[in-house]
Design an enzyme around this catalytic site. Sequence first.
Site, mmCIF file in Angstrom:
data_model
loop_
_atom_site.group_PDB
_atom_site.id
_atom_site.type_symbol
_atom_site.label_atom_id
_atom_site.label_comp_id
_atom_site.label_asym_id
_atom_site.label_seq_id
_atom_site.Cartn_x
_atom_site.Cartn_y
_atom_site.Cartn_z
ATOM 1 N N ARG A 1 -3.577 8.719 -5.545
ATOM 2 C CA ARG A 1 -4.110 7.741 -6.495
ATOM 3 C C ARG A 1 -4.415 8.443 -7.811
ATOM 4 O O ARG A 1 -5.037 9.496 -7.834
ATOM 5 C CB ARG A 1 -5.387 7.137 -5.936
ATOM 6 C CG ARG A 1 -5.936 6.025 -6.813
ATOM 7 C CD ARG A 1 -7.059 5.338 -6.092
ATOM 8 N NE ARG A 1 -7.564 4.198 -6.788
ATOM 9 C CZ ARG A 1 -8.330 3.277 -6.214
ATOM 10 N NH1 ARG A 1 -8.652 3.387 -4.940
ATOM 11 N NH2 ARG A 1 -8.776 2.252 -6.907
ATOM 12 N N ARG B 1 -8.815 10.930 -7.655
ATOM 13 C CA ARG B 1 -10.064 10.338 -7.157
ATOM 14 C C ARG B 1 -11.199 11.329 -7.148
ATOM 15 O O ARG B 1 -12.356 10.959 -7.146
ATOM 16 C CB ARG B 1 -9.834 9.855 -5.729
ATOM 17 C CG ARG B 1 -9.445 8.435 -5.667
ATOM 18 C CD ARG B 1 -9.221 8.049 -4.256
ATOM 19 N NE ARG B 1 -10.465 8.086 -3.500
ATOM 20 C CZ ARG B 1 -10.541 7.727 -2.219
ATOM 21 N NH1 ARG B 1 -9.469 7.337 -1.600
ATOM 22 N NH2 ARG B 1 -11.687 7.758 -1.602
ATOM 23 N N LYS C 1 -7.540 -3.307 3.605
ATOM 24 C CA LYS C 1 -6.246 -2.689 3.902
ATOM 25 C C LYS C 1 -5.805 -3.013 5.320
ATOM 26 O O LYS C 1 -6.633 -3.125 6.232
ATOM 27 C CB LYS C 1 -6.271 -1.185 3.638
ATOM 28 C CG LYS C 1 -7.337 -0.427 4.354
ATOM 29 C CD LYS C 1 -7.411 1.026 3.872
ATOM 30 C CE LYS C 1 -8.586 1.722 4.522
ATOM 31 N NZ LYS C 1 -8.776 3.089 4.095
ATOM 32 N N LYS D 1 0.873 -1.188 0.000
ATOM 33 C CA LYS D 1 0.000 0.000 0.000
ATOM 34 C C LYS D 1 0.904 1.229 0.000
ATOM 35 O O LYS D 1 1.507 1.574 1.016
ATOM 36 C CB LYS D 1 -0.926 0.012 1.226
ATOM 37 C CG LYS D 1 -1.918 1.178 1.195
ATOM 38 C CD LYS D 1 -2.917 1.103 2.340
ATOM 39 C CE LYS D 1 -4.095 2.032 2.155
ATOM 40 N NZ LYS D 1 -3.753 3.434 2.023
#
Length: 586
Positions: free
Chosen positions: A255, A271, A424, A250
């Site tokens: 992103r 995003r 996660k 991660k």
Amino acid sequence: MEYRTVAEAYRDLEQTSSRLALIDRLGELLAATPATLLPTVCYLCQGLIAPQFAGVDLGLAEKLAVRAVATATGISPGQVTGSVQETGDLGLAAEQLMSATAAGRAASLQVSAVAATLRQIADAEGPRSQGRKLDLLGGLLARATPLEARYLLRLISGELRLGIGTPTILDALAQVHGGGRAARPALERAYNICCDLGQVASALVSGGVVAVEQIRVRPGNPVRAMLAQRLSDADEILVKLGGRCAAEYKYDGVRIQAHRTADGAIELFTRRLERVSAQFPDVVALLAAGLGPAEAIVEGEVVAYDAAAGELRPFGEVMTRRRKHGIDIAVRDVPVGLFCFELLFADGQDLTQLPYPQRRARLAGAVTVSAQLRLATATEVTNAAALEAAFGQAVADGCEGLVCKSVSPDTGYRAGARGWLWIKLKRDYRTELSDTVDLAVVGAFAGRGRRVGVYGALLLAAYDPDADVFRTVTKCGAGFTDADLAALPARLAPLARPDKPATVDARQQPDVWFEPGLVLEILSAELTLSPTYTAAWGEIKENAGLAMRFPRFTGRWRDDKSARDASTTRELTELYRTAQRKPAST
Ligand code: ATP
């Protein structure tokens, strides 16, 4: 169709807080809208004139809008500014001033003309553009009724304040044009893969739900991000994922969804559907060199990265790349790497229905890795010890932890959903009593003592997507540096409201209310039940919501998230239930 019809609906929506009543009133407006104008009216209800990802910016500074109102009313700009300060709202100020000067004016503006003029305002560029924008807005105001002026100005200043979001508009579309609630999932799926409400509405009126179901992933239209659940225990993760999973690093960065369209152009979306190719020309160049398919959609994390040393740098460094000016220098000073983890489309084929292992194999074939263009490190694990080892390695290599991904056959890419296919496991979960969450600021309390003149504490809320409402969970004053405190008033000023926004559910009265817009990362010691906070109200206990104890700002402004990307009330409920299952010492 007259713009008056839209303005009157806005007025009613603004005064309504019940979700069902909102859907009904919005449905009434959409039913009265001719098919050709339906996309435009949908955008207008989102406070836009084109899909958000198109990045159409009306770009009108408040000063200019004030001048337009001054010209339209024959009042000095200074007086208009005074009125804006009094009402706290440019739209209301314009309406009040025009009620005196244009009281008997008959409505004459057409929706199509308003949309076309707004488009021209957005398109005006170059040295004389400000004057041209002013003239165009002036032209609209010269023909607008006071009520229409209220909403034209709010639209232009990006603050429509209707208290509805895209989920509510989808509800209304399903009700009016889709034959009822059963159509809602199809509409939502289509929206999640094209991010264009106009396109969904247009397919629905022209070809019904069947046409909506045929909407496919297409380069150029961002796909809403698939999101992860969270757990803090390797065994639990493996149980959830059926005994095996891909443990992917991660990365702690931004992103990015990269689209290469048929014309060869590469566009990067965040995003929040912002276009950021200009901020990351180096990432565009990496993809231009290393991405095989002529048309493609790739997802990855952009991280500050020292390729020579193979060293991942902290999140704060990549955030310095989110700027409008001085890009060349930033590219030189903060080199980045792109760590790819998804391929959603390649050479005419929508890959979102394929299981994750196949998508990953296609990704490996589509990307020629280089020093700064990498694939996310992934290992398949089948036991908790191996998962723990992968976690330890990820943290040692400078990552936040792992995203554990299901490798089962039904692991298509779930656009816009936070499901259990991705889980996660983060460092924070191990070192702190609790997890971080991302909360929207909905109010503030004036500071006392050392904090006179700045905010003493913020009222924070989680998002409830089912009701499209923000529900409060805590009041937080800890963790802010003096610089943070000094920055808050200016950051929050555009969101300030005299009354509680319709999208906020709260039982307290802060000194200032804010339209949810700013998202902060918050760490808290514990979730408890409380009669003061409204998150998950009545879900765990009657007449109680969830509250955070000892909340603390981590220092991380989640500017990469819009308010509707904040942690959800459902996530808080999960966190509460997970904590209840654990012994008190962990
Ligand atoms: P967080 O605050 O924990 O980063 P989030 O709410 O931004 O979470 P989640 O979907 O919950 O988003 O967590 C996954 C996020 O982690 C993604 O949005 C993405 O930005 C990032 N990420 C980093 N590496 C990966 C990876 N290998 N696969 C998927 N996402 C990854």
